[in-house]
Design an enzyme around this catalytic site. Sequence first.
Site, PDB file in Angstrom:
ATOM      1  N   PHE A 134      -5.970   2.981   8.324  1.00  0.00           N
ATOM      2  CA  PHE A 134      -5.380   1.881   9.087  1.00  0.00           C
ATOM      3  C   PHE A 134      -4.691   2.464  10.307  1.00  0.00           C
ATOM      4  O   PHE A 134      -4.631   3.682  10.483  1.00  0.00           O
ATOM      5  CB  PHE A 134      -4.386   1.088   8.225  1.00  0.00           C
ATOM      6  N   LYS A 149      -6.511  12.710   2.401  1.00  0.00           N
ATOM      7  CA  LYS A 149      -5.497  12.350   3.389  1.00  0.00           C
ATOM      8  C   LYS A 149      -4.093  12.673   2.885  1.00  0.00           C
ATOM      9  O   LYS A 149      -3.278  13.243   3.620  1.00  0.00           O
ATOM     10  CB  LYS A 149      -5.616  10.866   3.738  1.00  0.00           C
ATOM     11  N   GLY A 178       0.828  -1.201   0.000  1.00  0.00           N
ATOM     12  CA  GLY A 178       0.000   0.000   0.000  1.00  0.00           C
ATOM     13  C   GLY A 178       0.865   1.254   0.000  1.00  0.00           C
ATOM     14  O   GLY A 178       0.626   2.188  -0.775  1.00  0.00           O
ATOM     15  N   LYS A 179       1.893   1.258   0.857  1.00  0.00           N
ATOM     16  CA  LYS A 179       2.811   2.393   0.899  1.00  0.00           C
ATOM     17  C   LYS A 179       3.598   2.498  -0.410  1.00  0.00           C
ATOM     18  O   LYS A 179       3.852   3.595  -0.905  1.00  0.00           O
ATOM     19  CB  LYS A 179       3.779   2.253   2.080  1.00  0.00           C
ATOM     20  N   HIS A 239       1.062  13.420   7.227  1.00  0.00           N
ATOM     21  CA  HIS A 239       2.501  13.434   7.481  1.00  0.00           C
ATOM     22  C   HIS A 239       3.271  12.764   6.355  1.00  0.00           C
ATOM     23  O   HIS A 239       4.277  13.286   5.887  1.00  0.00           O
ATOM     24  CB  HIS A 239       2.793  12.727   8.808  1.00  0.00           C
ATOM     25  N   ARG A 240       2.774  11.603   5.889  1.00  0.00           N
ATOM     26  CA  ARG A 240       3.478  10.901   4.816  1.00  0.00           C
ATOM     27  C   ARG A 240       3.384  11.673   3.505  1.00  0.00           C
ATOM     28  O   ARG A 240       4.351  11.769   2.752  1.00  0.00           O
ATOM     29  CB  ARG A 240       2.917   9.485   4.645  1.00  0.00           C
ATOM     30  N   ASP A 252      10.087   5.726   8.353  1.00  0.00           N
ATOM     31  CA  ASP A 252       9.545   5.301   9.639  1.00  0.00           C
ATOM     32  C   ASP A 252       8.565   6.364  10.094  1.00  0.00           C
ATOM     33  O   ASP A 252       8.809   7.562   9.915  1.00  0.00           O
ATOM     34  CB  ASP A 252      10.653   5.107  10.676  1.00  0.00           C
ATOM     35  N   TYR A 296      -3.850   4.129  13.571  1.00  0.00           N
ATOM     36  CA  TYR A 296      -4.571   5.041  14.468  1.00  0.00           C
ATOM     37  C   TYR A 296      -5.501   6.000  13.721  1.00  0.00           C
ATOM     38  O   TYR A 296      -6.064   6.914  14.327  1.00  0.00           O
ATOM     39  CB  TYR A 296      -3.561   5.855  15.291  1.00  0.00           C
TER      40      TYR A 296
END
Length: 206
Positions: free
Chosen positions: A158, A181, A13-14, A186-187, A73, A160
């Site tokens: 997914f 999103k 997914g990432k 953040h990503r 991370d 939190y």
Amino acid sequence: MKKEILFATGNQGKAKELKEAFKRAGVDLEIKTNADLINPPHPIESGRTFEANAKIKAHELAEFSGLPTIADDSGLLVDYLNGAPGVYSARYAGEAHNDAHNNAKLLAELGGVPQEKRTARFNTTIVASFAGNFDKDLVVTGECKGLIMPGPVGDDGFGYDPLFYVSEKKKTFAQMTTDEKNEISHRGRAIKKLLQEFPAWLEQFE
């Protein structure tokens, strides 16, 4: 033949998210993942910061693959809990990496804490490395501020995401579309910074 880089992850997914971001930005590279490698190492994320853990993964997989390597991370930092769960976000309730258990533990830790004191932020740190040149690592970070809800809200996302409320969108991450999103996450913010700097960083190794 396209230049290949490695995204040191087993999370497809990432990987899809990164590939789509590179494509939209016109960065023409073939992105491999750990799934494309034969018996890749499984780095132990023993660092105390997101940057340290990202470097552990990037360095080990860069040496193994011989490819320019990206690793990330991420985690949730809750102010009332002095920055916990932090680097332990994925395994907050144990090594099983169970989202429901992690969320339940977080809610229990914040039991009775008023909403205005439930401030938190998500952080993603991305590191790009080239074997033999770790002194030239490229490091970027992205952050998104929000509040921890008293219970889960929303069906998507997914980790939190159902607990993390973003005031500017008036939604939790789990209520947002992927595009919403990515715009403020953040990503998403870390990837935007990466795309600005990565092509020039990569050129120095050609």
